[in-house]
Design a protein around this motif. Structure first.
Motif, PDB file in Angstrom:
ATOM      1  N   MET A  50       3.464  10.994   4.772  1.00 52.94           N
ATOM      2  CA  MET A  50       4.699  10.216   4.953  1.00 52.94           C
ATOM      3  C   MET A  50       4.992  10.164   6.450  1.00 52.94           C
ATOM      4  SD  MET A  50       7.386   9.009   2.935  1.00 52.94           S
ATOM      5  CE  MET A  50       7.989  10.066   1.644  1.00 52.94           C
ATOM      6  N   VAL A  51       4.994   8.975   7.044  1.00 54.70           N
ATOM      7  CA  VAL A  51       5.140   8.836   8.497  1.00 54.70           C
ATOM      8  C   VAL A  51       6.402   8.043   8.825  1.00 54.70           C
ATOM      9  CG1 VAL A  51       4.078   7.927  10.604  1.00 54.70           C
ATOM     10  CG2 VAL A  51       2.631   8.860   8.792  1.00 54.70           C
ATOM     11  N   THR A  52       7.228   8.600   9.713  1.00 59.93           N
ATOM     12  CA  THR A  52       8.409   7.862  10.165  1.00 59.93           C
ATOM     13  C   THR A  52       8.309   7.543  11.659  1.00 59.93           C
ATOM     14  OG1 THR A  52       9.513   9.970  10.520  1.00 59.93           O
ATOM     15  CG2 THR A  52       9.974   8.854   8.436  1.00 59.93           C
ATOM     16  N   ASP A  53       7.419   8.266  12.374  1.00 64.38           N
ATOM     17  CA  ASP A  53       7.291   8.114  13.827  1.00 64.38           C
ATOM     18  C   ASP A  53       5.995   7.348  14.129  1.00 64.38           C
ATOM     19  OD1 ASP A  53       6.938   8.344  16.495  1.00 64.38           O
ATOM     20  OD2 ASP A  53       6.984  10.562  16.552  1.00 64.38           O
ATOM     21  N   ILE A  54       6.127   6.241  14.849  1.00 65.88           N
ATOM     22  CA  ILE A  54       4.967   5.384  15.124  1.00 65.88           C
ATOM     23  C   ILE A  54       3.816   6.184  15.731  1.00 65.88           C
ATOM     24  CG2 ILE A  54       4.143   3.398  16.456  1.00 65.88           C
ATOM     25  CD1 ILE A  54       6.875   2.147  16.130  1.00 65.88           C
ATOM     26  N   ALA A  55       4.169   7.132  16.593  1.00 65.67           N
ATOM     27  CA  ALA A  55       3.136   7.908  17.277  1.00 65.67           C
ATOM     28  C   ALA A  55       2.223   8.634  16.297  1.00 65.67           C
ATOM     29  CB  ALA A  55       3.794   8.906  18.217  1.00 65.67           C
ATOM     30  N   GLN A  56       2.795   8.986  15.138  1.00 62.89           N
ATOM     31  CA  GLN A  56       2.018   9.730  14.147  1.00 62.89           C
ATOM     32  C   GLN A  56       1.006   8.859  13.418  1.00 62.89           C
ATOM     33  OE1 GLN A  56       2.107  13.042  13.664  1.00 62.89           O
ATOM     34  NE2 GLN A  56       3.606  13.246  15.315  1.00 62.89           N
ATOM     35  N   LEU A  57       0.996   7.554  13.745  1.00 63.00           N
ATOM     36  CA  LEU A  57       0.026   6.675  13.096  1.00 63.00           C
ATOM     37  C   LEU A  57      -1.320   6.664  13.815  1.00 63.00           C
ATOM     38  CD1 LEU A  57       2.222   3.567  12.113  1.00 63.00           C
ATOM     39  CD2 LEU A  57       1.188   5.235  10.560  1.00 63.00           C
ATOM     40  N   ALA A  58      -1.423   7.439  14.880  1.00 61.93           N
ATOM     41  CA  ALA A  58      -2.641   7.422  15.691  1.00 61.93           C
ATOM     42  C   ALA A  58      -3.897   7.681  14.862  1.00 61.93           C
ATOM     43  CB  ALA A  58      -2.527   8.461  16.815  1.00 61.93           C
ATOM     44  N   ASP A  59      -3.795   8.614  13.914  1.00 62.35           N
ATOM     45  CA  ASP A  59      -4.977   8.954  13.121  1.00 62.35           C
ATOM     46  C   ASP A  59      -4.966   8.311  11.736  1.00 62.35           C
ATOM     47  OD1 ASP A  59      -6.069  10.499  15.146  1.00 62.35           O
ATOM     48  OD2 ASP A  59      -4.825  12.249  14.568  1.00 62.35           O
ATOM     49  N   VAL A  60      -4.164   7.275  11.581  1.00 59.41           N
ATOM     50  CA  VAL A  60      -4.110   6.641  10.263  1.00 59.41           C
ATOM     51  C   VAL A  60      -5.488   6.055   9.943  1.00 59.41           C
ATOM     52  CG1 VAL A  60      -3.429   4.292  10.959  1.00 59.41           C
ATOM     53  CG2 VAL A  60      -2.659   5.210   8.776  1.00 59.41           C
ATOM     54  N   SER A  61      -5.901   6.216   8.680  1.00 55.12           N
ATOM     55  CA  SER A  61      -7.251   5.768   8.341  1.00 55.12           C
ATOM     56  C   SER A  61      -7.292   5.215   6.910  1.00 55.12           C
ATOM     57  CB  SER A  61      -8.220   6.938   8.495  1.00 55.12           C
ATOM     58  OG  SER A  61      -9.545   6.496   8.349  1.00 55.12           O
ATOM     59  N   PRO A  62      -6.610   4.116   6.698  1.00 54.14           N
ATOM     60  CA  PRO A  62      -6.452   3.619   5.322  1.00 54.14           C
ATOM     61  C   PRO A  62      -7.743   3.105   4.708  1.00 54.14           C
ATOM     62  CG  PRO A  62      -5.433   2.105   6.910  1.00 54.14           C
ATOM     63  CD  PRO A  62      -5.905   3.283   7.687  1.00 54.14           C
ATOM     64  N   LEU A  63      -8.761   2.859   5.537  1.00 59.84           N
ATOM     65  CA  LEU A  63      -9.989   2.305   4.975  1.00 59.84           C
ATOM     66  C   LEU A  63     -11.069   3.361   4.752  1.00 59.84           C
ATOM     67  CD1 LEU A  63     -10.024  -0.933   7.153  1.00 59.84           C
ATOM     68  CD2 LEU A  63      -9.214  -0.666   4.805  1.00 59.84           C
ATOM     69  N   ALA A  64     -10.772   4.606   5.133  1.00 60.56           N
ATOM     70  CA  ALA A  64     -11.753   5.672   4.926  1.00 60.56           C
ATOM     71  C   ALA A  64     -12.002   5.829   3.427  1.00 60.56           C
ATOM     72  CB  ALA A  64     -11.232   6.984   5.500  1.00 60.56           C
ATOM     73  N   PRO A  65     -13.251   5.962   3.021  1.00 63.24           N
ATOM     74  CA  PRO A  65     -13.587   5.946   1.594  1.00 63.24           C
ATOM     75  C   PRO A  65     -13.349   7.281   0.902  1.00 63.24           C
ATOM     76  CG  PRO A  65     -15.582   6.168   2.871  1.00 63.24           C
ATOM     77  CD  PRO A  65     -14.472   6.064   3.866  1.00 63.24           C
ATOM     78  N   VAL A  66     -12.108   7.704   0.864  1.00 66.15           N
ATOM     79  CA  VAL A  66     -11.828   8.957   0.154  1.00 66.15           C
ATOM     80  C   VAL A  66     -10.414   8.899  -0.425  1.00 66.15           C
ATOM     81  CG1 VAL A  66     -11.044  10.188   2.229  1.00 66.15           C
ATOM     82  CG2 VAL A  66     -11.995  11.494   0.307  1.00 66.15           C
ATOM     83  N   MET A  67     -10.274   9.430  -1.635  1.00 72.71           N
ATOM     84  CA  MET A  67      -8.989   9.389  -2.333  1.00 72.71           C
ATOM     85  C   MET A  67      -8.768  10.759  -2.973  1.00 72.71           C
ATOM     86  SD  MET A  67      -7.733   6.710  -5.288  1.00 72.71           S
ATOM     87  CE  MET A  67      -9.060   7.089  -6.423  1.00 72.71           C
ATOM     88  N   PRO A  68      -8.287  11.715  -2.181  1.00 75.20           N
ATOM     89  CA  PRO A  68      -8.192  13.078  -2.720  1.00 75.20           C
ATOM     90  C   PRO A  68      -7.219  13.186  -3.892  1.00 75.20           C
ATOM     91  CG  PRO A  68      -7.494  13.010  -0.390  1.00 75.20           C
ATOM     92  CD  PRO A  68      -7.870  11.623  -0.776  1.00 75.20           C
ATOM     93  N   VAL A  69      -6.112  12.462  -3.813  1.00 73.21           N
ATOM     94  CA  VAL A  69      -5.108  12.505  -4.879  1.00 73.21           C
ATOM     95  C   VAL A  69      -4.733  11.058  -5.182  1.00 73.21           C
ATOM     96  CG1 VAL A  69      -2.765  13.233  -5.482  1.00 73.21           C
ATOM     97  CG2 VAL A  69      -4.190  14.720  -4.073  1.00 73.21           C
ATOM     98  N   ASN A  70      -4.524  10.737  -6.458  1.00 68.87           N
ATOM     99  CA  ASN A  70      -4.064   9.388  -6.778  1.00 68.87           C
ATOM    100  C   ASN A  70      -2.613   9.254  -6.321  1.00 68.87           C
ATOM    101  OD1 ASN A  70      -2.923   7.091  -8.235  1.00 68.87           O
ATOM    102  ND2 ASN A  70      -4.896   7.054  -9.319  1.00 68.87           N
TER     103      ASN A  70
END
Lengths: 374, 657
Positions: A50-70
């Motif tokens: 859960m991100v509220t601070d833009i700076a914390q999006l630096a390591d966002v990786s929505p396309l990485a092929p892994v889904m640890p929890v639904n």
């Protein structure tokens, strides 16, 4: 009216483009927070954050092929007690979104102020496979997308290989990848009013042509349909019938991890852990044992799976996380996929297709199952 | 909550049911084997346990062996569970420490020819019931408030009879009728079989009594809009349709009927005459007042006619009158919505011709108050029909085109009509095509014989293949299966005895009332034999043909039955409700609401905020659907808990290893 916009991919950095889009969502206050996959410091995993601070999006990786929890499970725990009062954008794969729709029907999640951002999904790896893969490449997501485009990715989980809905069905917004020259551009699609509002907040024009993606999707659908039929026929042969099923389940140690991973399982206390199942006098166990001379313990491991199949069958979105969770690599997904498909065909029900579809086991229709009547 | 059940001292009483059980179940052997079963301290068998000597055996055993729980192995619990629960309660036991093991319907009857199988199964059933009983909780009935006022829906013979019986029993009745007058179809009839009474002698006095009764409040021209609540505590919304006539001013002078320019087919004369847009349905209507049918009235169409308003010296016309919604609180409901006749479209072999009429139209032609003053004249040209063909079972007993059931009254009213026709037109000839004659009502077999022999009505056993116009005549092609000859009759008029069907809105009403309508749309009784006028929804009862085709005597009997059920319900100060129902384990409930959608009785509500379901004890009938549906088993059924089910399954799997 659905709206479509193309995002230019600079320098082939698709993740960077999506990150830029997400940053804008926060910056333009289209949402107050984002629930998005973020790479852990070791880079071995990517977890919903859960991100509220833009700076914390630096390591966002929505396309990485892994889904640890639904993610449906996460949204359920976040909104079940009380709906969100602030707007939260959530990145979801199709199976997560479909599970979320089922949870909404079961009143275990509240969509108020949740803006769903679906992504086209080429499939995911198991957490262990990804941990290795991520160490072998500098930009694992980029590497994976290259492989995905060529259609030769052997690391994909079995569930992903035959996934019937790799594209989001009900998202407010969709990040579209299929059929597009993703090294150059990706699609953002709005399917709802919520999505339109984001388009407006971000100043996207919405006139792009999604035809290429649509074409690719229809080809993908028929290919997947065929693969699934072959898969089910094979599972039927391997696991159909009580003896085969017992054989598939022989390694079960009743840890119930599959249940914990399942996005649809929502009971506060599982019936299978309740006194009805676990609190009996020793006398009873001895009595059971004496009937056939032997009793396998812990008892009820077959019943556990049958009960879960009974409870989940109609709503199972075939995400396959049950199988990933099994410490003994039992093909739980295969069993559930087969049982779920049959149940869903019988009721002509597609879990997660629409929040307006009634859960088949609680909907009364005067005219149904004509074929079953004599 | 659940105990081990080891504190129970159980007595088992096996009933022979004469030979019903004993001829296939070896009761001696059963008692012998059950006597040593864990928990059982006494077992015996007897010829009729439900008889007084049988019950005395149980009382004595309870005392002698200090029993605190009882199993009665006999017929279905729907027959004698109450008997035995009452008995053990009188002996100081909790009634829910008694259970019936059904060894008749579930055992001796289906295995009547196999003593070994039946005996083995009886033993298994009893053991399973014992292991269930061990975990039974002691329960106390819930106490429910009782509002002693009744809603009767429908003002035909059934509704009027029920309303009068209940009102005469001392309770307030609200009678709602959707048409402008009470009286129902019976008021349209020319006479009734087998006595030929005119409706004036039968129905008119009932209508007058209803109108004058101090305890009956009549809402005619009104519909049921909403029903909520439960036995003893129903809340009903009644929509009284605007009549557009101020009753307090209207003097019933009738001038408005004369000036109204709109003519529409009269419902009362079944389309054989016209009525005006402002009308009284018939001369003896109750309430006696005009109503404006706003759907056909020209004031409400573009031309804005106000002919009736102009002629009314009392200023009683009030076009802007609105529907009013009346709310009533009541304790019980009688559903007496009656029947319709099936539409003619179901019988393509009978062409659409004005001289092919249905039985109700002939009733009007035979009635002194009808459009022809009781002289039968055919609709097309007013000619007196000299040859009339009656065709029975049109749409009845005809699964392919109509309904599979028998409409029960047609054989007899056709005989009556042919007789009255002969009286009206002595030189006329009546023919009746029939499948077979069903005349099982008192006095009716003799009546039909009389019609055949003395009335010289020609009965032809067979079906009609076609009816078509041929000049002045209607050609009827049929076959007489007794002689094997095909028959052609040149008739002046053809009368179709069409099937009785429920009113078209019956299914909607079923939904509003939460009662069940069968595949034909007739309301379903709780038990065909034992509870024929009850519905499965407590406090709602059935009267008359809304349930099934009935003649007037059966209608009166069922309406009286419904009234007597309500009078006995009202004999208490408050209601006791069976406590063996569902309850919610609040620790487990996650509020998914599946139980709410599955509950046929609408007994469960969901607190969306608390995420918690709750059961209304007054409404729950203990069917168990919610408990089966709940994946967490947070919804449980008292004395049918999952553990009890496991015990039962356990016994059977052991017995049949």
């Amino acid at each position: 009216m659905p709206r479509n916009a193309m995002l230019e991919v600079k320098g082939g950095d698709i993740t960077g483009t999506v990150r830029g889009f997400l940053e804008k969502l926060l910056e333009k206050k289209a949402v107050d927070a984002l629930l998005v996959p973020v790479e852990v410091p070791s880079k071995k995993n990517v977890v919903q954050t859960m991100v509220t601070d833009i700076a914390q999006l630096a390591d966002v990786s929505p396309l990485a092929p892994v889904m640890p929890v639904n993610t449906a499970k996460i949204i359920s725990s976040v909104t079940k007690v009380a709906a969100s009062t602030k707007k939260v954008g959530v990145i979801l794969r199709s199976c997560e979104l479909r599970a979320l729709v089922e949870m909404v029907k079961l009143k275990q999640a509240d969509m108020n102020n949740i803006v769903t951002i679906g992504i086209d999904c080429f499939g995911t790896y198991s957490v262990t496979d990804y941990a290795v893969f991520s160490q072998e490449h500098d930009t694992p997501a980029g590497e994976y997308l290259k492989k995905a485009a060529s259609g030769t990715d052997t690391l994909l989980r079995p569930a992903c290989k035959i996934c019937q809905y790799p594209y989001p069905l009900t998202a407010d917004m969709t990040i579209g990848l299929f059929g597009l020259p993703i090294e150059k551009e990706i699609l953002v699609h709005s399917g709802t009013k919520e999505g339109d509002q984001v388009f407006e907040a971000l100043g996207l024009d919405g006139e792009a042509d999604p035809a290429k993606r649509d074409e690719a999707l229809s080809a993908l659908k028929s290919e997947r349909q065929k693969l699934k039929e072959e898969f089910l026929a094979q599972v039927q042969q391997e696991a159909g019938g009580l003896d085969n099923m017992l054989s598939v389940l022989s390694a079960c140690v009743a840890c119930h991890n599959c249940r914990i991973a399942c996005p649809i399982c929502y009971c506060r206390e599982c019936l299978l852990d309740s006194p009805t199942f676990v609190e009996w006098e020793a006398e009873k166990y001895l009595d059971w044992a004496s009937r056939k001379g032997a009793l396998r313990l812990p008892a009820d491991s077959l019943l556990f799976h049958l009960v879960r199949m009974n409870h989940m069958g109609a709503s199972c979105v075939a995400c396959g996380l049950c199988e990933d969770a099994c410490p003994n690599s039992i093909a739980v997904y295969k069993l559930f996929c087969l049982a779920g498909s049959r149940v869903q065909e019988t009721f002509e029900y597609t879990p997660g297709r629409s929040a307006d579809d009634e859960l088949p086991l609680t909907a009364f229709k005067e005219e149904e199952f004509k074929g079953f009547e004599k | 909550m659940e105990q081990s059940g080891k504190d129970k001292r159980i007595g088992v009483f096996v009933c022979h049911c004469g030979l019903n059980v004993a001829q296939s179940v070896d009761v001696e052997k059963v008692v012998q084997e059950i006597s040593s079963y864990p928990g059982v301290v006494h077992a015996e068998h007897y010829q009729y346990m439900c008889s007084e000597p049988g019950q005395e055996l149980i009382r004595k055993a309870i005392k002698d062996h200090n029993l605190n729980a009882v199993i009665n192995a006999n017929c279905s619990p729907s027959l004698h569970e109450k008997t035995f629960r009452g008995l053990v309660q009188a002996e100081g036991l909790n009634p829910y420490h008694q259970e019936v093991a059904n060894i008749r319907e579930h055992c001796s009857w289906p295995h009547a020819n196999d003593r070994q199988t039946a005996t083995r199964k009886a033993i298994a059933i009893i053991k399973a019931t014992i292991d269930r009983l061990k975990l039974n909780m002691a329960l106390t009935p819930a106490v429910i408030n009782l509002n002693k006022k009744v809603l009767v829906i429908g003002g035909g013979v059934a509704g009027m009879q029920a309303a009068l019986r209940i009102a005469n029993g001392g309770y307030e009745v609200v009678l709602v009728e959707s048409s402008p007058s009470i009286g129902g179809h019976a008021a349209q009839l020319s006479g009734t079989f087998p006595t030929l009474d005119r409706p004036a002698c039968l129905v008119a006095p009932m209508m007058a009594e209803v109108a004058a009764h101090p305890r009956i409040r009549l809402y005619a021209y009104a519909d049921i809009e909403e029903v909520s609540g439960y036995v003893g505590n129903f809340a009903v919304k009644i929509r009284a349709k605007a009549t557009c006539v101020d009753e307090t001013k209207c003097t019933n002078c009738g001038r408005c009927f004369e000036v109204c320019p709109v003519a529409v087919p009269s419902e009362f004369d079944r389309g054989l005459s016209d009525r005006k847009a402002i009308y009284r349905p018939f001369a003896q209507a109750v309430p006696f007042r005009p109503v404006i049918d706003v759907l056909s009235c020209a004031h409400f169409s573009d031309d804005g006619c106000s002919a009736c308003e102009q002629v009314c010296s009392e200023n009683a016309i009030s076009y802007d009158q609105k529907d009013t919604v009346i709310e009533e609180e009541l304790g019980a409901i009688v559903v007496a919505t009656g029947y319709d006749l099936i539409t003619r479209g179901i019988a393509p072999e009978y062409s659409d011709d004005p001289d092919i009429i249905d039985g109700m139209q002939l009733e009007r032609l035979l009635s002194p108050t009808g459009p022809t003053g009781g002289v039968v004249k055919r609709p097309s040209d007013g000619k007196v029909p000299k040859e009339v063909v009656f065709i029975q079972c049109v749409g009845s007993r005809d699964q392919e085109h109509g309904k599979s059931y028998c409409s029960r009254v047609c054989c007899l009213y056709v005989a009556k009509q042919s007789l009255l026709y002969k009286r009206s037109i002595p030189e006329g000839q009546a023919y009746v095509f029939y499948m077979d004659i069903r005349s099982d009502v008192k006095g009716t077999e003799e009546f039909v014989q009389n019609v055949v022999e003395k009335g010289r009505t020609m009965y032809l056993r067979g079906r009609v293949s076609k009816v078509f116009r041929d000049g002045d005549k209607l050609k009827v092609w049929g076959v007489d299966t007794l002689t094997g000859k095909s028959i052609e009759i040149a008739a002046d008029m053809v009368v179709l005895a069409t099937a009785m069907v429920p009113r078209t809105d019956a299914k909607d009403l079923a939904r509003v009332l939460n009662i069940i309508a069968d595949q034909n749309g007739f309301f379903t009784e709780a038990h065909l034999k034992l509870r024929p006028v009850d519905t499965l929804t407590s406090g709602i009862y059935l009267a008359g043909t809304a349930q099934w085709p009935k003649d007037i005597p059966d209608t009166i009997a069922s309406a009286s039955g419904a009234a007597s059920r309500i009078l006995s319900l009202f004999s208490r100060e408050e209601l006791l409700h069976d406590p063996a129902i569902a309850y919610v384990d609040e620790e487990l409930c996650v509020g998914c609401g599946q139980c709410v959608s599955i509950c046929a009785y609408k007994a469960i509500t969901l607190d969306e905020k608390q995420k918690l379901a709750s059961v209304n004890e007054a409404i729950c009938e203990g069917c168990g659907a919610c408990a089966a549906t709940c994946p967490s088993k947070a919804m449980k059924h008292k004395n049918w808990t999952p553990k009890q089910f496991f015990n039962i399954v356990d016994v059977f799997t052991k017995e049949y290893e």
